[in-house]
Design a protein around this motif. Structure first.
Motif, PDB file in Angstrom:
ATOM      1  N   ASP A  35      29.322  32.787  26.769  1.00  0.00           N
ATOM      2  CA  ASP A  35      30.181  34.066  26.534  1.00  0.00           C
ATOM      3  C   ASP A  35      30.508  34.171  27.576  1.00  0.00           C
ATOM      4  OD1 ASP A  35      29.523  33.876  24.156  1.00  0.00           O
ATOM      5  OD2 ASP A  35      27.905  35.686  24.131  1.00  0.00           O
ATOM      6  N   TYR A  36      31.719  35.310  27.717  1.00  0.00           N
ATOM      7  CA  TYR A  36      32.253  35.679  29.525  1.00  0.00           C
ATOM      8  C   TYR A  36      33.038  36.894  29.586  1.00  0.00           C
ATOM      9  CZ  TYR A  36      33.264  30.325  29.682  1.00  0.00           C
ATOM     10  OH  TYR A  36      33.660  29.156  29.479  1.00  0.00           O
ATOM     11  N   VAL A  37      32.086  38.428  30.968  1.00  0.00           N
ATOM     12  CA  VAL A  37      32.592  39.165  30.960  1.00  0.00           C
ATOM     13  C   VAL A  37      34.364  39.128  31.743  1.00  0.00           C
ATOM     14  CG1 VAL A  37      32.063  41.097  32.693  1.00  0.00           C
ATOM     15  CG2 VAL A  37      29.816  39.815  31.466  1.00  0.00           C
ATOM     16  N   VAL A  38      35.062  40.015  31.027  1.00  0.00           N
ATOM     17  CA  VAL A  38      35.976  39.955  31.512  1.00  0.00           C
ATOM     18  C   VAL A  38      36.743  40.832  32.525  1.00  0.00           C
ATOM     19  CG1 VAL A  38      38.602  40.019  30.712  1.00  0.00           C
ATOM     20  CG2 VAL A  38      37.135  38.675  29.470  1.00  0.00           C
ATOM     21  N   ILE A  39      36.804  40.471  33.928  1.00  0.00           N
ATOM     22  CA  ILE A  39      36.784  41.600  34.655  1.00  0.00           C
ATOM     23  C   ILE A  39      37.917  41.982  34.990  1.00  0.00           C
ATOM     24  CG2 ILE A  39      34.258  42.110  35.283  1.00  0.00           C
ATOM     25  CD1 ILE A  39      34.409  40.446  37.714  1.00  0.00           C
ATOM     26  N   MET A  40      38.687  42.802  35.788  1.00  0.00           N
ATOM     27  CA  MET A  40      40.134  43.854  36.400  1.00  0.00           C
ATOM     28  C   MET A  40      39.846  43.436  37.544  1.00  0.00           C
ATOM     29  SD  MET A  40      42.082  46.800  36.152  1.00  0.00           S
ATOM     30  CE  MET A  40      41.746  47.027  34.477  1.00  0.00           C
ATOM     31  N   THR A  41      40.259  42.520  38.346  1.00  0.00           N
ATOM     32  CA  THR A  41      40.199  42.722  40.302  1.00  0.00           C
ATOM     33  C   THR A  41      40.913  42.501  40.802  1.00  0.00           C
ATOM     34  OG1 THR A  41      40.569  40.086  40.291  1.00  0.00           O
ATOM     35  CG2 THR A  41      38.423  40.822  40.110  1.00  0.00           C
ATOM     36  N   GLU A  42      41.478  43.368  40.486  1.00  0.00           N
ATOM     37  CA  GLU A  42      43.449  43.904  40.903  1.00  0.00           C
ATOM     38  C   GLU A  42      44.058  45.010  40.207  1.00  0.00           C
ATOM     39  OE1 GLU A  42      45.749  40.855  42.721  1.00  0.00           O
ATOM     40  OE2 GLU A  42      44.473  40.025  42.517  1.00  0.00           O
ATOM     41  N   ARG A  43      44.747  46.345  40.675  1.00  0.00           N
ATOM     42  CA  ARG A  43      45.250  46.658  39.979  1.00  0.00           C
ATOM     43  C   ARG A  43      46.532  47.227  40.664  1.00  0.00           C
ATOM     44  NH1 ARG A  43      41.030  52.285  40.293  1.00  0.00           N
ATOM     45  NH2 ARG A  43      40.912  52.661  42.437  1.00  0.00           N
ATOM     46  N   GLU A  44      47.244  48.039  40.045  1.00  0.00           N
ATOM     47  CA  GLU A  44      48.537  48.380  40.539  1.00  0.00           C
ATOM     48  C   GLU A  44      49.226  49.635  40.063  1.00  0.00           C
ATOM     49  OE1 GLU A  44      53.424  46.964  40.246  1.00  0.00           O
ATOM     50  OE2 GLU A  44      51.548  45.923  39.386  1.00  0.00           O
ATOM     51  N   PHE A  45      48.936  50.643  41.300  1.00  0.00           N
ATOM     52  CA  PHE A  45      49.343  52.413  40.722  1.00  0.00           C
ATOM     53  C   PHE A  45      50.974  52.492  40.292  1.00  0.00           C
ATOM     54  CE2 PHE A  45      50.673  56.100  42.299  1.00  0.00           C
ATOM     55  CZ  PHE A  45      50.137  57.182  41.809  1.00  0.00           C
ATOM     56  N   LYS A  46      51.110  53.608  39.084  1.00  0.00           N
ATOM     57  CA  LYS A  46      52.380  52.907  38.703  1.00  0.00           C
ATOM     58  C   LYS A  46      53.201  54.191  38.584  1.00  0.00           C
ATOM     59  CE  LYS A  46      54.041  50.077  37.446  1.00  0.00           C
ATOM     60  NZ  LYS A  46      55.475  48.463  38.157  1.00  0.00           N
ATOM     61  N   GLY A  47      52.167  55.334  38.369  1.00  0.00           N
ATOM     62  CA  GLY A  47      52.921  57.301  39.141  1.00  0.00           C
ATOM     63  C   GLY A  47      51.479  57.995  38.613  1.00  0.00           C
ATOM     64  N   LYS A  48      52.240  59.181  38.487  1.00  0.00           N
ATOM     65  CA  LYS A  48      51.076  60.746  37.700  1.00  0.00           C
ATOM     66  C   LYS A  48      52.315  60.406  36.977  1.00  0.00           C
ATOM     67  CE  LYS A  48      48.223  62.052  41.676  1.00  0.00           C
ATOM     68  NZ  LYS A  48      46.906  61.898  41.482  1.00  0.00           N
ATOM     69  N   LEU A  49      50.929  61.326  35.916  1.00  0.00           N
ATOM     70  CA  LEU A  49      52.235  61.091  34.801  1.00  0.00           C
ATOM     71  C   LEU A  49      50.375  63.059  34.462  1.00  0.00           C
ATOM     72  CD1 LEU A  49      53.420  61.506  32.360  1.00  0.00           C
ATOM     73  CD2 LEU A  49      52.034  60.396  30.598  1.00  0.00           C
ATOM     74  N   LEU A  50      51.263  63.859  33.795  1.00  0.00           N
ATOM     75  CA  LEU A  50      50.055  64.904  34.386  1.00  0.00           C
ATOM     76  C   LEU A  50      49.568  65.417  35.288  1.00  0.00           C
ATOM     77  CD1 LEU A  50      51.105  65.503  29.989  1.00  0.00           C
ATOM     78  CD2 LEU A  50      52.207  67.273  32.555  1.00  0.00           C
ATOM     79  N   GLY A  51      49.635  64.487  36.431  1.00  0.00           N
ATOM     80  CA  GLY A  51      48.974  65.041  37.760  1.00  0.00           C
ATOM     81  C   GLY A  51      47.317  63.960  36.794  1.00  0.00           C
ATOM     82  N   HIS A  52      47.343  62.480  35.927  1.00  0.00           N
ATOM     83  CA  HIS A  52      46.857  61.490  36.571  1.00  0.00           C
ATOM     84  C   HIS A  52      47.009  60.125  36.238  1.00  0.00           C
ATOM     85  CE1 HIS A  52      44.072  64.308  33.725  1.00  0.00           C
ATOM     86  NE2 HIS A  52      45.281  64.795  32.962  1.00  0.00           N
ATOM     87  N   ASP A  53      46.609  59.414  36.898  1.00  0.00           N
ATOM     88  CA  ASP A  53      46.877  57.946  37.332  1.00  0.00           C
ATOM     89  C   ASP A  53      46.760  57.471  36.861  1.00  0.00           C
ATOM     90  OD1 ASP A  53      47.327  59.383  40.357  1.00  0.00           O
ATOM     91  OD2 ASP A  53      44.977  58.736  40.694  1.00  0.00           O
ATOM     92  N   ILE A  54      47.902  56.497  36.420  1.00  0.00           N
ATOM     93  CA  ILE A  54      48.102  55.453  35.418  1.00  0.00           C
ATOM     94  C   ILE A  54      48.598  53.775  36.146  1.00  0.00           C
ATOM     95  CG2 ILE A  54      49.747  54.751  33.815  1.00  0.00           C
ATOM     96  CD1 ILE A  54      48.706  57.702  33.013  1.00  0.00           C
ATOM     97  N   TYR A  55      48.065  52.725  36.041  1.00  0.00           N
ATOM     98  CA  TYR A  55      47.585  51.639  36.685  1.00  0.00           C
ATOM     99  C   TYR A  55      48.185  50.025  35.948  1.00  0.00           C
ATOM    100  CZ  TYR A  55      44.493  54.357  39.725  1.00  0.00           C
ATOM    101  OH  TYR A  55      44.214  55.061  40.926  1.00  0.00           O
TER     102      TYR A  55
END
Length: 660
Positions: free
Chosen positions: A69-89
């Motif tokens: 079994d493998y734990v799948v983790i996210m190690t990088e993210r890219e900020f794409k903008g704010k929607l109604l004050g919320h960060d979207i990645y």
């Protein structure tokens, strides 16, 4: 609240420990020997734990392969903008942590495990995944408003739209533990991701500041590639189903001066697309145009009814826009669609046909206005979501959607959906008195350009995910004009689609089926050796080698000294004959050279012999090739409408979970 950043610790080969940066939050331990998950009290890190240099932005889930079994983790993210004050990645980097201490993910001990790991990595790297820690990106604005009160204290993974919760299968173990043990609530660790597109832009129009946002959400049901997922399955899910939401967020003076980022007026317009909801497929044979197979199964009407009723319960009334050609290769699909829609005669469904290629031939793309005129009554009846500034109740709800499809639900569908979105945006701006009754965004270059670019980028992303190349006709979407350069670019894209659909999409389809849980490997790689072995006869495998060697010898012959015309003649005759024979063999047995999915084989529709329509039987070898065509025209229509007993129906390979 979801944890936005985790620090990874390891304790020898015994555990992975994820420590949130949130003060006082319990850490999560994954026991490698048993796969058990445990929440720990805050500040209870073992002294022997060693800190990793990896920053983890999300745990996407746990995936089971043949050896570990493998734990799948996210190690990088890219900020794409704010929607109604919320960060979207956008998720942009991943890593797989094996639970078995004997597994090296970059050099696994077995070929099957290496193959499955390559499928997972390829899917994650090629997919376009978006998420937010504080905003439910899977649900349209109206749906969130309608359930705002009951979801106040609901964890995000429970509130999301199940269709667009792409990593739900990988999160199964965390979800089951949370549901089964109230003391082990892993909800802050369960981050839903969405496969689709997201684009938001600040625009200014006639002194008003606003945001224009476009979101598409791809369903995880019957997900896959262009030729390996078509039509409907036995659960009523259709291939390439996408919900597209266009948001218009207009700031008022108060929100603009406060700098809060919250929009004053919120407007949303939703459209959907999906494959023609009958049982059909296109069988790749290495020819440019594949064989068309339409299957008349006993439950076709029931599955179409189930699909349409699901859309009605979700979105309201349905306007079905079909852009499938009325003649030629696509005609049987169009006729089957219309036949079953007429047979069902659902009260909340209206069918509208538009002969796209005939109406818009000779680059007359302005003729799309004819379709808009035909749909104007539906668009006004369906409306859009409109929540005025500083009001608790909406002024308008969207009570229906336009469901558009062509053959692939890509190029023609993109053009039509963009045109409907432009018409609706004009209506919204007029309702806000930003535009006059006879004005249009086309008169304002900045807004019009942003609109066109958003829809063109959105079209390219959907086409890339399903068809393997950017969208065709995107020059019209970007510039509102069809150009000769755009036609040339479409030719290049068509060639790329042909190559990918025939020689690469089998592995891509396997990646989809593995990630969303349609196929589950057994903990014994020996049972899955079919994934890495070639069971074709030796002569079949030898033909591509013969072609390559013949071409090499022909090219080498061009450099030989011309001492004897006779010797050169026989030399080239031999190698050209071998080349021609090998190519003829490959064409006759074309199906054997297509890159087919291996996890869920496509044999049911490739070799289907029940009632329906088959354009031809190419690529099956001598004696199995072209036979008489069975047209779904007047003859077959009369047989079906007479209520004759159907025989020979078989179950088409769908999205059922399979264990191998």
């Amino acid at each position: 609240m979801l944890h936005q950043r985790l620090q990874l610790y390891t304790q020898g080969n015994d555990t992975y420990i994820f420590v949130p940066e949130t003060a006082g939050a319990p850490s999560l331990t994954v026991h490698r020997s048993s796969g058990e998950l445990t929440l720990n009290p805050p500040h209870s890190l073992p002294p022997s734990a060693r800190r990793s240099n990896k920053t983890v932005y999300a745990i996407l889930g746990i995936l089971s392969l043949s050896l570990s079994d493998y734990v799948v983790i996210m190690t990088e993210r890219e900020f794409k903008g704010k929607l109604l004050g919320h960060d979207i990645y956008r998720a942009s980097g991943y890593e797989l942590l094996p639970l078995s201490p004997n597994i090296n993910t970059y050099n696994p001990p077995h070929a099957v495990e290496a193959h499955l790991l390559a499928l997972v990595r390829s899917h994650l790297a090629s997919g376009v995944f978006f998420f937010s820690y504080t905003w439910d990106l899977t649900r349209r604005l109206q749906a969130q408003w309608e359930t705002r009160e009951q979801n106040l204290d609901t964890p995000m993974w429970q509130a999301v739209d199940d269709r667009f919760f792409w990593n739900k299968y990988m999160q199964t173990r965390l979800i089951e533990l949370t549901q089964g043990n109230p003391n082990q609530d892993l909800s802050p660790y369960i981050v839903p991701i969405m496969y689709g597109t997201f684009d938001i832009r600040n625009v200014s129009l006639r002194g008003r500041t606003m945001q224009l946002c476009l979101i598409s959400r791809r369903s995880r049901f019957r997900a896959g590639t262009r030729y390996f997922r078509r039509g409907v399955d036995h659960d009523g899910h259709v291939a390439n189903f996408n919900e597209t939401e266009q948001l218009l967020l207009v700031e008022d003076d108060a929100s603009s001066q406060s700098g809060s980022g919250d929009a004053g007026t919120q407007m949303s317009f939703v459209q959907i697309r999906g494959s023609v909801p009958v049982f059909w497929a296109e069988v790749n044979t290495l020819r440019y145009k594949p064989d068309l197979q339409v299957m008349d199964l006993q439950d076709t009407a029931d599955m179409m009814r189930k699909h349409l009723q699901e859309q009605i319960s979700t979105y309201g009334d349905q306007a079905l826009v079909s852009l499938v050609n009325r003649k030629g290769h696509e005609q049987p699909v169009k006729e089957a669609y219309e036949r079953y829609v007429e047979q069902l005669d659902l009260p909340n469904v209206r069918y509208q046909y538009f002969d796209f290629h005939n109406e818009c031939k000779h680059m007359r793309w302005d003729r799309i206005s004819v379709l808009i005129d035909q749909l104007e009554g539906d668009l006004k009846k369906h409306g859009y979501f409109h929540l005025p500034s500083h009001q608790r109740e909406p002024a308008l709800l969207q009570r229906g959607t336009v469901r558009t499809n062509c053959m692939d639900n890509l190029d023609r569908t993109n053009v039509v959906q963009a045109a409907l979105a432009r018409w609706t945006l004009n209506q919204q701006l007029r309702a806000l008195n930003i535009l006059s009754a006879d004005d249009s965004i086309d008169a304002y270059d900045g807004v019009a350009q942003d609109f066109r670019e958003m829809w063109a980028d959105h079209a390219d992303a959907i086409a890339q995910a399903y068809g393997g190349s950017g969208a065709l006709k995107s020059d019209f979407t970007r510039t509102s004009k069809r150009t000769k350069k755009g036609v040339l670019e479409d030719g290049v894209k068509s060639v790329l689609r042909y190559l990918k659909n025939n020689f690469f999409d089998g592995a891509r389809q396997d990646g989809f089926d593995l990630i969303v849980g349609n196929w589950v490997p057994r903990k014994n790689p020996a049972t899955s050796m079919f994934l890495v072995s070639d069971a074709r006869p030796l002569i079949t495998r030898a033909m591509p080698v013969a072609v390559s060697f013949s071409l090499f010898m022909i090219c080498a012959g061009l450099t030989l000294p011309r001492s004897s015309d006779y010797s050169l003649f026989y030399y080239f005759f031999i190698w050209l004959t071998l080349l021609a024979g090998a190519l003829i063999f490959i064409v006759i047995h074309g199906i054997d050279y297509v890159s087919w999915p291996r996890l869920l084989p496509s044999t049911e529709y490739i070799y289907y012999n029940g009632p329906g329509f088959r354009s031809a039987r190419h690529g099956m070898g001598l004696g199995k090739g072209d036979g008489p065509k069975t047209r779904m025209g007047t003859t077959m229509s009369a047989k079906w409408s007479s209520g004759r007993k159907r025989t020979g129906s078989v179950a088409v390979e769908g999205e059922k979970k399979r264990v191998d």
